[in-house]
Motif scaffolding. Structure first.
Motif, PDB file in Angstrom:
ATOM      1  N   GLY A 380       0.859  -1.335  -0.035  1.00  0.00           N
ATOM      2  CA  GLY A 380      -0.049  -0.042   0.021  1.00  0.00           C
ATOM      3  C   GLY A 380       0.806   1.119   0.077  1.00  0.00           C
ATOM      4  N   LYS A 381       1.929   1.261   0.066  1.00  0.00           N
ATOM      5  CA  LYS A 381       3.015   2.379   0.315  1.00  0.00           C
ATOM      6  C   LYS A 381       3.627   2.643  -1.460  1.00  0.00           C
ATOM      7  CE  LYS A 381       4.408   2.172   4.926  1.00  0.00           C
ATOM      8  NZ  LYS A 381       3.955   3.812   5.391  1.00  0.00           N
ATOM      9  N   LYS A 382       3.666   3.755  -1.740  1.00  0.00           N
ATOM     10  CA  LYS A 382       4.313   4.086  -3.071  1.00  0.00           C
ATOM     11  C   LYS A 382       5.633   4.477  -2.748  1.00  0.00           C
ATOM     12  CE  LYS A 382       1.855   6.470  -5.836  1.00  0.00           C
ATOM     13  NZ  LYS A 382       1.039   7.608  -6.616  1.00  0.00           N
ATOM     14  N   ILE A 383       6.615   3.641  -3.566  1.00  0.00           N
ATOM     15  CA  ILE A 383       7.934   3.786  -3.763  1.00  0.00           C
ATOM     16  C   ILE A 383       8.247   4.344  -5.014  1.00  0.00           C
ATOM     17  CG2 ILE A 383      10.096   2.484  -3.487  1.00  0.00           C
ATOM     18  CD1 ILE A 383       8.816   0.499  -1.519  1.00  0.00           C
ATOM     19  N   GLN A 384       9.310   5.325  -5.037  1.00  0.00           N
ATOM     20  CA  GLN A 384       9.832   5.625  -6.518  1.00  0.00           C
ATOM     21  C   GLN A 384      11.480   5.502  -6.246  1.00  0.00           C
ATOM     22  OE1 GLN A 384       8.791   9.449  -8.452  1.00  0.00           O
ATOM     23  NE2 GLN A 384      10.699  10.011  -8.736  1.00  0.00           N
ATOM     24  N   THR A 385      12.004   4.797  -6.899  1.00  0.00           N
ATOM     25  CA  THR A 385      13.274   4.313  -6.906  1.00  0.00           C
ATOM     26  C   THR A 385      14.161   4.164  -8.155  1.00  0.00           C
ATOM     27  OG1 THR A 385      14.815   2.663  -5.663  1.00  0.00           O
ATOM     28  CG2 THR A 385      12.955   1.990  -6.643  1.00  0.00           C
ATOM     29  N   LEU A 386      15.318   3.998  -8.086  1.00  0.00           N
ATOM     30  CA  LEU A 386      16.377   3.573  -9.386  1.00  0.00           C
ATOM     31  C   LEU A 386      16.668   2.042  -9.184  1.00  0.00           C
ATOM     32  CD1 LEU A 386      18.691   6.546  -9.613  1.00  0.00           C
ATOM     33  CD2 LEU A 386      16.859   6.139 -11.129  1.00  0.00           C
ATOM     34  N   VAL A 387      16.425   1.279 -10.175  1.00  0.00           N
ATOM     35  CA  VAL A 387      16.505  -0.240  -9.986  1.00  0.00           C
ATOM     36  C   VAL A 387      17.617  -0.658 -11.056  1.00  0.00           C
ATOM     37  CG1 VAL A 387      14.386  -0.661  -9.310  1.00  0.00           C
ATOM     38  CG2 VAL A 387      14.841  -0.786 -11.817  1.00  0.00           C
ATOM     39  N   GLY A 388      18.288  -1.527 -10.729  1.00  0.00           N
ATOM     40  CA  GLY A 388      19.288  -2.325 -11.768  1.00  0.00           C
ATOM     41  C   GLY A 388      18.472  -3.448 -12.350  1.00  0.00           C
ATOM     42  N   LEU A 389      19.122  -4.180 -13.103  1.00  0.00           N
ATOM     43  CA  LEU A 389      18.778  -5.201 -13.830  1.00  0.00           C
ATOM     44  C   LEU A 389      19.492  -6.483 -13.697  1.00  0.00           C
ATOM     45  CD1 LEU A 389      18.236  -4.098 -17.644  1.00  0.00           C
ATOM     46  CD2 LEU A 389      16.538  -4.173 -15.706  1.00  0.00           C
ATOM     47  N   LYS A 390      18.912  -7.833 -13.582  1.00  0.00           N
ATOM     48  CA  LYS A 390      19.411  -8.981 -13.258  1.00  0.00           C
ATOM     49  C   LYS A 390      18.749 -10.187 -13.888  1.00  0.00           C
ATOM     50  CE  LYS A 390      21.205 -11.704  -9.393  1.00  0.00           C
ATOM     51  NZ  LYS A 390      21.305 -11.777  -7.910  1.00  0.00           N
ATOM     52  N   ASP A 391      19.385 -11.200 -14.392  1.00  0.00           N
ATOM     53  CA  ASP A 391      18.625 -12.477 -14.992  1.00  0.00           C
ATOM     54  C   ASP A 391      17.978 -13.228 -13.891  1.00  0.00           C
ATOM     55  OD1 ASP A 391      18.077 -14.544 -16.158  1.00  0.00           O
ATOM     56  OD2 ASP A 391      19.841 -15.054 -16.884  1.00  0.00           O
ATOM     57  N   LEU A 392      16.909 -13.147 -13.825  1.00  0.00           N
ATOM     58  CA  LEU A 392      15.870 -13.806 -12.904  1.00  0.00           C
ATOM     59  C   LEU A 392      15.161 -15.110 -13.378  1.00  0.00           C
ATOM     60  CD1 LEU A 392      14.866 -10.863 -10.626  1.00  0.00           C
ATOM     61  CD2 LEU A 392      16.925 -12.467 -10.135  1.00  0.00           C
ATOM     62  N   SER A 393      15.580 -15.294 -14.735  1.00  0.00           N
ATOM     63  CA  SER A 393      14.817 -16.410 -15.380  1.00  0.00           C
ATOM     64  C   SER A 393      14.780 -17.688 -14.531  1.00  0.00           C
ATOM     65  CB  SER A 393      15.568 -16.611 -16.771  1.00  0.00           C
ATOM     66  OG  SER A 393      16.580 -17.053 -16.682  1.00  0.00           O
ATOM     67  N   ASP A 394      15.700 -17.823 -13.798  1.00  0.00           N
ATOM     68  CA  ASP A 394      15.482 -19.217 -13.094  1.00  0.00           C
ATOM     69  C   ASP A 394      14.720 -19.265 -11.749  1.00  0.00           C
ATOM     70  OD1 ASP A 394      17.313 -17.644 -12.079  1.00  0.00           O
ATOM     71  OD2 ASP A 394      18.562 -19.293 -11.181  1.00  0.00           O
ATOM     72  N   LYS A 395      14.180 -18.094 -11.691  1.00  0.00           N
ATOM     73  CA  LYS A 395      13.430 -17.740 -10.122  1.00  0.00           C
ATOM     74  C   LYS A 395      11.891 -17.587 -10.507  1.00  0.00           C
ATOM     75  CE  LYS A 395      17.402 -16.995  -8.125  1.00  0.00           C
ATOM     76  NZ  LYS A 395      17.785 -18.174  -7.288  1.00  0.00           N
ATOM     77  N   ASP A 396      10.990 -17.748  -9.301  1.00  0.00           N
ATOM     78  CA  ASP A 396       9.717 -17.655  -9.759  1.00  0.00           C
ATOM     79  C   ASP A 396       9.122 -16.238  -9.429  1.00  0.00           C
ATOM     80  OD1 ASP A 396       9.987 -17.787  -7.073  1.00  0.00           O
ATOM     81  OD2 ASP A 396       8.189 -18.937  -6.536  1.00  0.00           O
ATOM     82  N   TYR A 397      10.175 -15.343  -9.109  1.00  0.00           N
ATOM     83  CA  TYR A 397       9.735 -13.862  -8.919  1.00  0.00           C
ATOM     84  C   TYR A 397      10.464 -12.861  -9.924  1.00  0.00           C
ATOM     85  CZ  TYR A 397      14.004 -14.684  -6.100  1.00  0.00           C
ATOM     86  OH  TYR A 397      15.497 -15.143  -5.769  1.00  0.00           O
ATOM     87  N   ASP A 398       9.961 -11.764 -10.016  1.00  0.00           N
ATOM     88  CA  ASP A 398      10.724 -10.861 -11.049  1.00  0.00           C
ATOM     89  C   ASP A 398      11.527  -9.672 -10.461  1.00  0.00           C
ATOM     90  OD1 ASP A 398       9.357 -12.102 -13.569  1.00  0.00           O
ATOM     91  OD2 ASP A 398       7.478 -11.564 -12.553  1.00  0.00           O
ATOM     92  N   VAL A 399      11.171  -9.551  -9.168  1.00  0.00           N
ATOM     93  CA  VAL A 399      11.906  -8.233  -8.562  1.00  0.00           C
ATOM     94  C   VAL A 399      12.574  -8.822  -7.199  1.00  0.00           C
ATOM     95  CG1 VAL A 399      11.410  -6.234  -7.642  1.00  0.00           C
ATOM     96  CG2 VAL A 399      10.212  -6.747  -9.688  1.00  0.00           C
ATOM     97  N   ILE A 400      13.703  -8.292  -6.943  1.00  0.00           N
ATOM     98  CA  ILE A 400      14.265  -8.303  -5.675  1.00  0.00           C
ATOM     99  C   ILE A 400      14.251  -6.754  -5.057  1.00  0.00           C
ATOM    100  CG2 ILE A 400      16.411  -8.788  -4.228  1.00  0.00           C
ATOM    101  CD1 ILE A 400      17.210 -10.890  -6.498  1.00  0.00           C
ATOM    102  N   ILE A 401      13.631  -6.609  -4.031  1.00  0.00           N
ATOM    103  CA  ILE A 401      13.741  -5.577  -3.178  1.00  0.00           C
ATOM    104  C   ILE A 401      14.853  -5.436  -2.183  1.00  0.00           C
ATOM    105  CG2 ILE A 401      12.446  -3.704  -1.886  1.00  0.00           C
ATOM    106  CD1 ILE A 401       9.975  -4.722  -3.230  1.00  0.00           C
ATOM    107  N   GLY A 402      15.881  -4.280  -2.336  1.00  0.00           N
ATOM    108  CA  GLY A 402      17.012  -4.139  -1.220  1.00  0.00           C
ATOM    109  C   GLY A 402      16.432  -3.104  -0.105  1.00  0.00           C
ATOM    110  N   ARG A 403      17.519  -3.193   0.740  1.00  0.00           N
ATOM    111  CA  ARG A 403      17.147  -2.262   1.978  1.00  0.00           C
ATOM    112  C   ARG A 403      16.816  -0.999   1.649  1.00  0.00           C
ATOM    113  NH1 ARG A 403      22.344  -4.148   2.794  1.00  0.00           N
ATOM    114  NH2 ARG A 403      23.983  -2.585   2.773  1.00  0.00           N
ATOM    115  N   ARG A 404      17.672  -0.399   0.665  1.00  0.00           N
ATOM    116  CA  ARG A 404      17.349   0.959   0.432  1.00  0.00           C
ATOM    117  C   ARG A 404      15.941   1.651   0.223  1.00  0.00           C
ATOM    118  NH1 ARG A 404      20.390   3.280  -4.688  1.00  0.00           N
ATOM    119  NH2 ARG A 404      18.451   2.180  -5.651  1.00  0.00           N
TER     120      ARG A 404
END
Length: 777
Positions: A380-404
């Protein structure tokens, strides 16, 4: 009742402590206007009953067409309160309307009642008011435990986004089918956490049994969590800090909002045997950021549901290691994906495959940089951020959210997440269907394009055929910009159903633009050709040939409107179409028209030949009526009110049936196409004369010219309403379809577009046509 001595909320305290400080005047004004409230909330995804018609003043009442009303509806004052002035109609018999309690009301009674509403008799502000008719909802079978009359509703009191108290309001014979406790209805308390019924009250007294139904205690309310979330969301949308909302659980639609109340009554605390003020005091100072959190707090504080500690009253959200996030797309809408929460990593990353998908949707990359600017919501909270790219094709998720990006969250390692289908935008097409239908229903093209001064201008033209009428039109009764905005925020996907609705949204936009350009010949004609086919030269040549090969001749007209009505009634009975009715109407441009809600309109004082009657049966009843009846049984209303481009198929099929099964010809006359072609470049007078030269009689030539020149103010200018071209062009498309082996019965599924037939067949739940003309069996 000694347990009420402390903490009960009275009217004065309610007004002073909650309504005055928390309910801004502008928000109260919105809540007091039921029509505006529902339109405002519906545009924001809140389910509401369908608005059938509104009557703002006595002139509108005098002109009101009672034939458009369904057999069941609710009549309400727009600014009413406490259930006063509401009449619930469950059926119609002959010319009388039947109330819930079985009382029969003649039409003049409803008309008199509307006059009382307009005078402000039931208005909360004691000022002139508006009357409106809306859809009558059908109660969910859950309510059979308490009543068999009227429409029960559920009242939720919300403050600070937290649902604090709830009750079911049950109609009785004493309350005349209305769910108002002060009128004699029964109030049943509901445990906020469990959604389970507790105590009951009637006439300010606790009751242990409802007459004829037994104890009201211990029943689980269906959709309870959804109801609480809707109530909290309503408060956030309306900006009413102290709010009561009344929701209904409809048999087909689930939870539906009836109305919101900025001055909530206080009977709810008696039904719950709990003082309301104590509950309100308990949530003072709690920081609530979103409806989800408000619901969880309400269930923890005011029910018997045992949870962990109320999540972080300090304001931080608790999330798990796997959470759904909603990415905000730059072109509007959202995309839901699964994210892995990793406080051990610094920066958030997106999968490269997901970024490719987003790039296609809106190209949100910042080229030449390693980071990409993204907006998304987490819990429910809106986040605006800069993200990097990574090959996650072997995962069942599309995003990793870091502590920043996790500074406003705490991570609970055992918290579960809601499963979802990967990379799928969740779309509620039932809601979208209803929202588009509501907008489309306001765009009454025939009404807005009918000249108000047609009779006067007709008389002038009859005296001088060189005269070009100057038409005047009714003002639009909708806000075009508002409707376009509402369409803009409808989110769809690329599924077969999504493709159907995407086309419909485009068509509805074009309708709005058409009506907004009435009187401007260039803009109006351009908008018309976005909606209806432009007459191509090939078809124009064919149409001229059809006119030359057969002179237009109409046999003697000896069948009047009343006899025609009887013939039509018999045909409807043959097909068991009991829900349809024939209405005789003044001031129609055409002799016969199939309206919505099961009505066929006949022009008063019209006369028909036997051949014309046979044509109309094939055209109007055995095409338009049967397809509408089949559309009504489909899972989506769009098949009843019409897919994008449906008119080309509808009128083409009607012309095909009329031509092959009545006139026994190979090709129909192309009068409408030719009239459209002529009007694009000619004045009204010159178009009329050209049609006369083709052998068309004067009355028919005049009516054809009016049809193609409506929408223009000064008809001396070139330009046309091009709808009449689709009859001939549609016929050609149907003939081509049949020649290639297509089955006409497939076109009776509903009001469909033949070009989308293959897409339609891939949508689950579409039913085969129930009503098919006998000549195709």
């Amino acid at each position: 009742m000694s347990y009420f001595n402390h903490g009960i909320l009275g009217i004065n305290a309610r007004n002073l402590l909650y309504i005055k400080p928390f309910n801004p005047k502008i928000a109260i004004k919105l809540a007091d206007d039921k029509i505006k409230t529902k339109q405002f909330l519906q545009a924001r995804g809140v389910p509401v009953p369908k608005l059938i018609a509104r009557i703002p003043d006595l002139d509108a009442l005098e002109k009101f067409d009672w034939g458009i009303l369904p057999s069941s509806f609710v009549l309400k004052p727009n600014s009413g309160y406490g259930g006063e002035g509401i009449i619930v109609i469950k059926d119609k018999r002959n010319d009388d309307y039947i109330k819930i309690n079985g009382t029969s009301l003649p039409q003049y009674f409803l008309s008199d009642h509307i006059e009382s509403i307009l005078s402000g008799r039931y208005s909360i502000n004691i000022t002139y008011d508006t009357a409106f008719f809306e859809q009558r909802l059908i109660p969910h079978e859950f309510f059979d435990h308490f009543t068999n009359t009227g429409l029960p509703d559920i009242r939720i009191v919300v403050h600070n986004l937290i649902p604090v108290m709830a009750m079911i309001r049950v109609p009785t014979k004493e309350s005349e089918g209305k769910a108002n406790v002060h009128l004699g209805g029964v109030g049943i308390g509901v445990d906020i956490a469990k959604g389970e019924t507790t105590y009951a009250v009637q006439y300010n007294k606790i009751i242990t049994s409802i007459s004829g139904f037994g104890s009201p205690k211990g029943y689980k309310v269906p959709f309870w969590d959804d109801i609480l979330h809707i109530s909290s969301k309503l408060q956030k949308i309306t900006n009413l800090g102290y709010l009561a909302c009344d929701l209904v659980i409809d048999k087909n639609m689930g939870p539906v909002l009836l109305e919101i109340n900025a001055r909530a009554g206080l009977m709810v605390q008696i039904a719950n045997l709990a003082p309301l003020r104590k509950r309100l005091d308990r949530i003072k100072g709690i920081k609530v950021n979103n409806p989800e959190k408000g619901v969880r707090i309400g269930q923890d504080l005011f029910g018997q549901k045992i949870e962990k500690d109320i999540k972080n009253i300090s304001g931080k959200e608790i999330i798990g290691y796997r959470e759904n996030i909603e990415i905000l797309l730059p072109q509007g809408g959202t995309k839901t994906v699964l994210a892995r929460i990793r406080p051990d990593l610094e920066k958030t990353v997106f999968s490269d495959l997901l970024m490719d998908e987003l790039r296609i949707s809106g190209d949100i990359r910042q080229e030449g940089q390693e980071s990409f600017k993204i907006k998304f919501t987490l819990a429910g909270k809106k986040i605006q951020t800069l993200v990097g790219l990574k090959d996650l094709s072997d995962k069942d998720y599309d995003v990793i959210i870091g502590r920043r990006d996790l500074k406003d969250y705490l991570v609970d390692p055992v918290k579960e997440y809601l499963p979802y289908k990967k990379r799928l935008v969740k779309i509620d097409y039932k809601s979208i269907d209803s929202r588009i239908s509501d907008i489309d229903s306001k765009l009454r093209i025939v009404y807005f394009l009918r000249p108000k001064n047609l009779d006067e201008e007709s008389e002038k033209f009859s005296k001088d055929n060189n005269y070009n009428p100057v038409f005047v039109y009714n003002d639009l009764d909708f806000d075009a910009e508002d409707l376009l905005d509402r369409l803009k925020y409808i989110e769809i996907d690329d599924s077969p159903l999504g493709q159907i609705f995407e086309k419909k949204i485009t068509q509805v936009k074009n309708k709005i633009l058409l009506l907004s350009s009435i009187g401007d010949p260039k803009k109006f004609t351009g908008s018309s050709m976005q909606l209806y086919p432009k007459p191509s030269l090939r078809y124009v040549r064919d149409a001229y040939q059809s006119m030359k090969s057969e002179r237009v001749f109409e046999a003697g007209k000896d069948i009047d409107t009343m006899e025609t009505k009887k013939i039509f009634d018999d045909i409807l009975s043959e097909y068991s179409l009991d829900g349809w009715q024939i209405v005789i109407k003044d001031n129609m441009v055409v002799d016969v028209s199939v309206g919505k809600n099961g009505v066929i309109f006949l022009k008063k004082d019209a006369w028909f030949s036997k051949l014309k009657i046979e044509q109309l049966i094939k055209h109007e009843i055995e095409t338009h009526v049967l397809t509408a009846a089949n559309g009504a049984i489909q899972p989506y209303g769009i098949l009843k009110y019409g897919m994008s481009g449906y008119l080309l198929t509808q009128e083409g099929l009607a012309m095909y049936n009329q031509t092959y099964f009545v006139e026994k010809k190979e090709i129909p006359r192309g009068r409408g196409l030719i009239a459209t072609h002529l009007a694009l470049d000619k004045s009204f007078s010159d178009t009329y004369k050209a049609l006369i030269d083709l052998g068309i009689d004067k009355e028919l030539a005049f009516r054809s010219t009016v049809k193609v020149k409506r929408g223009l103010t000064n008809t001396a200018e070139p330009g046309a309403f091009t709808k009449d071209s689709l009859y001939y062009i549609g016929f050609k498309k149907i003939k081509e379809y049949v020649d290639k082996g297509g089955d006409l019965k497939d076109l009776y599924i509903g009001k469909i577009n033949i070009d989308d037939l293959d897409i339609l067949k891939r949508i689950k739940g579409i039913k085969p046509p129930k009503f098919v003309p006998k000549f195709l069996l």
